[in-house]
Design an enzyme around this catalytic site. Structure first.
Site, short mmCIF file in Angstrom:
data_model
loop_
_atom_site.label_atom_id
_atom_site.label_comp_id
_atom_site.label_asym_id
_atom_site.label_seq_id
_atom_site.Cartn_x
_atom_site.Cartn_y
_atom_site.Cartn_z
N HIS A 309 -7.11 7.54 20.39
CA HIS A 309 -7.05 6.14 19.96
C HIS A 309 -6.82 5.26 21.18
CE1 HIS A 309 -5.76 2.50 17.82
NE2 HIS A 309 -6.31 3.02 16.75
N ASP A 367 -8.67 7.55 11.42
CA ASP A 367 -10.07 7.37 11.01
C ASP A 367 -10.72 8.71 10.66
OD1 ASP A 367 -10.19 4.53 11.46
OD2 ASP A 367 -10.11 4.96 13.60
#
Length: 432
Positions: A309, A367
């Site tokens: 991330h 995600d």
């Protein structure tokens, strides 16, 4: 609002010194105040992407990427996702504190009874082509809410701001579900007041008039966690867009439509869609080693989507809870006949066992798991970002309300490093 500076910094330009105040937050790095820099030194700062610039004061969300922390009003996201539910987190974000039982009941009733949209708005959907992306539909419909709800567009009236906030949170699932139904040619399904927020959304997406649809509690809980884990994420691109739109005095529906448009970008809200598309590209479990090798090859442009991330330099704190939901949903729905989900489970296993990914801190993020869950539920990838928009609406609204209440807020006007022509005279066309 920042109070007294804790210290100062001295900037020297061509022998001239300028004193710049430094403010200390309750958490995170100190902030250098450059608001008077142009007036005092005739220079701008240069920060493409605003990655080192604080654009506002905020008390809503704090992220420590190195530690892997995400706090809403001081409460860790893993605790909220485990012990709370989405509408309680909405209340927390909007009002700053967890509600009492009576406050939560009143808030839930208010949201539940605002879920229907104006009947004439149904005609607005029918102006779109059936193959329009649901996000295109949502941008248009949410922006058009200002044409239907005139009693909540006066941003100077605290009561109207409150009504607009409740309407947006309540109606966004209905609008997203209608965009989905329209895209697949099925009739719109009205909301039901006897269902909770997440269950109602699933009901509006998957029920049909021809037969009864009962929402499985495991799926409802997973949906609620997806909403909770995406509710707010500090000053990200779409939130900053909402704040920038709001700074001009735009009505709340226009501001949130701007946020939806920004979220649509694949670098922001489309990350879980990109992850599912990568899993489909891999195709079968036996090809996973090939793609892991490509991900390690610095000369290969291939990247493992859903790993690592930009903000978190450690494990994404939302991913742990989301993984639990993913496991529950896959156990319920089964993955035996779904090669994409089989690839996802095996890729997760191999990547977590590979020292390369541990050293690079490339762990599966929120995600990765949310895409798996939504795929298993039966949502097409085109609906992943609209669902993200439903989740993030409360964050946008909370940030919007906070900005309007800030006496320091002014219209956004970034500066630039101009590299074009200096002044030159117009040349008549026959002389060019």
């Amino acid at each position: 609002m920042a109070d007294t500076p804790t210290k100062t910094a001295t900037l020297t330009i061509d022998g001239k010194s300028v004193e710049l105040p430094i403010y200390s937050p309750t958490a995170g790095p100190d902030v250098l105040d450059i608001r008077k820099l142009y007036a005092q030194a005739d220079v701008f700062t240069y920060d493409p992407g605003f990655t080192s610039t604080a654009s506002c004061d905020s008390t809503i969300t704090f992220i420590d990427g190195d530690k892997g922390e995400l706090l809403h009003r001081g409460y860790p996201i893993d605790q909220l996702a485990e012990k709370s539910h989405y509408l309680e987190v909405c209340y927390l974000l909007l009002y700053g504190e967890l509600p009492s039982a009576a406050e939560l009941e009143h808030f839930e009733n208010t949201i539940t009874r605002h879920t229907m949209i104006h009947e004439q708005m149904h005609n607005f959907f029918r102006g779109f082509r059936r193959d329009a992306h649901p996000m295109a539909t949502m941008v248009g419909v949410v922006g058009a809410m200002s044409a239907f709800y005139h009693d909540s567009t006066d941003i100077s009236d605290p009561r109207q701001r409150e009504i607009a906030s409740h309407r947006l949170i309540a109606k966004m699932p209905t609008i997203a579900a209608m965009a989905y139904k329209y895209s697949i040619g099925q009739p719109f399904v009205y909301p039901r007041n006897d269902l909770d927020y997440a269950a109602n959304f699933l009901h509006m997406c998957f029920s049909v008039p021809a037969e009864r649809y009962d929402v499985d509690p495991i799926l409802s809980r997973a949906m609620d966690r997806i909403f909770t884990l995406h509710a707010d994420h500090e000053q990200n691109a779409s939130t900053s867009t909402v704040r920038l739109a709001s700074s001009s005095g735009a009505n709340p529906f226009a501001c949130i439509a701007a946020g939806i448009a920004c979220l649509w970008g694949p670098a922001h809200g489309g990350a879980n869609q990109a992850c599912l598309e990568m899993l489909k590209e891999i195709g079968t479990v036996d090809r996973i080693p090939e793609f892991i090798a490509r991900a390690k090859d610095k000369n290969d442009p291939f990247r493992l989507m859903g790993f690592g991330h930009r903000v978190y330099k450690n494990f994404d704190p939302r991913a742990t809870v989301m993984k639990q939901s993913a496991d529950e949903v896959l156990d319920l729905m089964g993955i035996e006949n779904n090669p994409t989900l089989q690839v996802a489970k095996e890729l997760e296993k191999q990547a977590l066992e590979d020292p390369y990914f541990a050293e690079k801190k490339l762990f599966p993020n929120v995600d990765f798991y949310s895409g798996i869950i939504l795929e298993a539920m039966g949502f097409p990838t085109s609906m992943f970002t609209p669902i993200f928009a439903v989740s993030r609406t409360v964050g946008w609204v909370s940030q919007w309300k906070e900005q309007l209440a800030d006496p320091q807020h002014k219209i956004g006007r970034p500066r630039q490093l101009y590299l074009g022509h200096t002044m030159r005279d117009y040349v008549d066309i026959e002389k060019r």
